[in-house]
Design an enzyme around this catalytic site. Structure first.
Site, PDB file in Angstrom:
ATOM      1  N   THR A   8       0.852  -1.189   0.000  1.00  0.00           N
ATOM      2  CA  THR A   8       0.000   0.000   0.000  1.00  0.00           C
ATOM      3  C   THR A   8       0.885   1.235   0.000  1.00  0.00           C
ATOM      4  O   THR A   8       2.001   1.209   0.526  1.00  0.00           O
ATOM      5  CB  THR A   8      -0.927   0.032   1.244  1.00  0.00           C
ATOM      6  N   ASN A  10      -0.321   3.868   1.409  1.00  0.00           N
ATOM      7  CA  ASN A  10      -0.919   4.621   2.514  1.00  0.00           C
ATOM      8  C   ASN A  10      -0.227   4.259   3.840  1.00  0.00           C
ATOM      9  O   ASN A  10      -0.498   3.212   4.426  1.00  0.00           O
ATOM     10  CB  ASN A  10      -2.416   4.297   2.556  1.00  0.00           C
ATOM     11  N   LYS A  13      -2.288   3.264   6.954  1.00  0.00           N
ATOM     12  CA  LYS A  13      -2.727   1.861   7.025  1.00  0.00           C
ATOM     13  C   LYS A  13      -1.601   0.998   7.600  1.00  0.00           C
ATOM     14  O   LYS A  13      -1.844   0.113   8.414  1.00  0.00           O
ATOM     15  CB  LYS A  13      -3.097   1.347   5.626  1.00  0.00           C
ATOM     16  N   ASP A  68      -8.097  -4.126  -0.932  1.00  0.00           N
ATOM     17  CA  ASP A  68      -8.857  -3.266  -1.831  1.00  0.00           C
ATOM     18  C   ASP A  68     -10.278  -3.200  -1.287  1.00  0.00           C
ATOM     19  O   ASP A  68     -10.786  -4.198  -0.766  1.00  0.00           O
ATOM     20  CB  ASP A  68      -8.841  -3.826  -3.261  1.00  0.00           C
ATOM     21  N   PHE A 148     -13.262   9.693   5.796  1.00  0.00           N
ATOM     22  CA  PHE A 148     -12.801   9.979   4.428  1.00  0.00           C
ATOM     23  C   PHE A 148     -13.783   9.354   3.443  1.00  0.00           C
ATOM     24  O   PHE A 148     -14.730   8.660   3.839  1.00  0.00           O
ATOM     25  CB  PHE A 148     -11.381   9.427   4.211  1.00  0.00           C
ATOM     26  N   GLY A 149     -13.534   9.572   2.170  1.00  0.00           N
ATOM     27  CA  GLY A 149     -14.322   8.930   1.113  1.00  0.00           C
ATOM     28  C   GLY A 149     -15.818   9.140   1.303  1.00  0.00           C
ATOM     29  O   GLY A 149     -16.289  10.260   1.523  1.00  0.00           O
ATOM     30  N   LYS A 171     -15.880   3.710  14.538  1.00  0.00           N
ATOM     31  CA  LYS A 171     -15.952   3.165  13.178  1.00  0.00           C
ATOM     32  C   LYS A 171     -15.163   1.852  13.084  1.00  0.00           C
ATOM     33  O   LYS A 171     -15.602   0.893  12.453  1.00  0.00           O
ATOM     34  CB  LYS A 171     -15.415   4.194  12.168  1.00  0.00           C
ATOM     35  N   HIS A 176     -15.786  -2.559   7.572  1.00  0.00           N
ATOM     36  CA  HIS A 176     -15.354  -3.601   6.630  1.00  0.00           C
ATOM     37  C   HIS A 176     -13.850  -3.838   6.713  1.00  0.00           C
ATOM     38  O   HIS A 176     -13.389  -4.967   6.791  1.00  0.00           O
ATOM     39  CB  HIS A 176     -15.758  -3.158   5.209  1.00  0.00           C
ATOM     40  N   ARG A 177     -13.062  -2.749   6.725  1.00  0.00           N
ATOM     41  CA  ARG A 177     -11.605  -2.881   6.727  1.00  0.00           C
ATOM     42  C   ARG A 177     -11.118  -3.510   8.024  1.00  0.00           C
ATOM     43  O   ARG A 177     -10.237  -4.363   8.018  1.00  0.00           O
ATOM     44  CB  ARG A 177     -10.951  -1.510   6.505  1.00  0.00           C
TER      45      ARG A 177
HETATM   46  P1  IMP Z   1      -9.163   1.543  -0.838  1.00  0.00           P
HETATM   47  O1  IMP Z   1      -9.112   0.289  -1.646  1.00  0.00           O
HETATM   48  O2  IMP Z   1      -9.078   1.302   0.633  1.00  0.00           O
HETATM   49  O3  IMP Z   1      -8.213   2.579  -1.335  1.00  0.00           O
HETATM   50  O4  IMP Z   1     -10.632   2.147  -1.075  1.00  0.00           O
HETATM   51  C1  IMP Z   1     -11.079   2.521  -2.383  1.00  0.00           C
HETATM   52  C2  IMP Z   1     -12.104   3.622  -2.292  1.00  0.00           C
HETATM   53  O5  IMP Z   1     -13.293   3.137  -1.642  1.00  0.00           O
HETATM   54  C3  IMP Z   1     -11.674   4.822  -1.460  1.00  0.00           C
HETATM   55  O6  IMP Z   1     -10.989   5.755  -2.249  1.00  0.00           O
HETATM   56  C4  IMP Z   1     -13.009   5.381  -0.974  1.00  0.00           C
HETATM   57  O7  IMP Z   1     -13.597   6.163  -1.984  1.00  0.00           O
HETATM   58  C5  IMP Z   1     -13.851   4.121  -0.808  1.00  0.00           C
HETATM   59  N1  IMP Z   1     -13.770   3.640   0.582  1.00  0.00           N
HETATM   60  C6  IMP Z   1     -13.142   2.528   1.022  1.00  0.00           C
HETATM   61  N2  IMP Z   1     -13.248   2.388   2.351  1.00  0.00           N
HETATM   62  C7  IMP Z   1     -13.961   3.448   2.773  1.00  0.00           C
HETATM   63  C8  IMP Z   1     -14.408   3.880   4.069  1.00  0.00           C
HETATM   64  O8  IMP Z   1     -14.146   3.265   5.123  1.00  0.00           O
HETATM   65  N3  IMP Z   1     -15.126   5.011   4.106  1.00  0.00           N
HETATM   66  C9  IMP Z   1     -15.427   5.734   2.984  1.00  0.00           C
HETATM   67  N4  IMP Z   1     -15.021   5.398   1.768  1.00  0.00           N
HETATM   68  C10 IMP Z   1     -14.295   4.254   1.650  1.00  0.00           C
END
Ligand code: IMP
Length: 191
Positions: A8, A10, A13, A68, A148-149, A171, A176-177
């Site tokens: 990653t 990030n 993370k 992902d 975020f997001g 959260k 999910h994460r």
């Molecule tokens: P990534 O694979 O973790 O980078 O997530 C891909 C995209 O999904 C991010 O750029 C967000 O737009 C959306 N996303 C993933 N997880 C979250 C979350 O926990 N909250 C809000 N948006 C999320």
């Protein structure tokens, strides 16, 4: 202690997961002097997580994992899904992404959705997947300023506030994460 690479870009993370893993030394691609972005060209989050892990495994022959995630909205046939980061434009833009979701759902009563994460782990050439998801619904406007997001427009099932109204700790109890990461950590801590 064996090295394991979290594929990653990030660093937040990496810091989070580092605290949880006991018997591996967690490194990131930059510790391998690798700064490129691996193109996520698959049409599932599982496929993309495999793409990133297998790329690093094959290039550096090092145990590794990658994640992902995406937001899947039922009334939109699962969109934005695997395209969540770049739903509205080629350059990732959260504001535009949220606007597009709200516009596409205008007048729609069925607003159920879920976030999903898939982690792909490759150790000694063996591939394992760890999944986590959280069900909820999409609001009609932004609520809350944290996270975020898509956090400001997602209310998890059983709650009356959005992810963006929750503390990170709150959260992390249900996200999910976190669910997928906990499954990975349990697996690695038994190794
Ligand atoms: P990534 O694979 O973790 O980078 O997530 C891909 C995209 O999904 C991010 O750029 C967000 O737009 C959306 N996303 C993933 N997880 C979250 C979350 O926990 N909250 C809000 N948006 C999320």
């Amino acid at each position: 202690m064996r090295n394991i690479c979290f594929v990653t870009g990030n660093q937040n993370k990496v810091i989070e997961v580092k605290k949880l893993i006991k018997n591996f030394k967690l490194i990131s691609p930059k510790d391998l002097n690798f700064y490129d972005e691996i193109p996520e060209t698959e049409n599932t989050i599982k496929g993309n997580s495999f793409l990133k892990s297998s790329f690093i495994y094959n290039k550096f022959n090092i145990d590794c994992f990658s994640d992902d995630s995406g937001l899947f909205i039922n009334a939109l046939g699962g969109e934005p899904g695997v395209k969540s980061a770049r739903y509205a434009s080629e350059i990732s833009d959260t504001e535009k992404n949220i606007n597009l979701v709200l516009r596409n759902l205008r007048g729609e009563e069925s607003r159920s959705a879920y976030f999903e994460t898939c982690i792909c782990l490759i150790i000694d050439g063996n591939i394992s997947y760890f999944q986590g998801s959280v069900k909820g619904k999409i609001t009609t406007k932004r609520v809350g300023s944290r996270g975020f997001g898509y956090d400001p427009i997602f209310i998890p099932k059983g709650y009356d506030k959005s992810f963006a109204q929750m503390s990170l700790e709150e959260k992390n109890q249900i996200s999910h994460r976190s669910i997928a990461t906990q499954k990975l950590v349990n697996f690695l801590n038994q190794k």
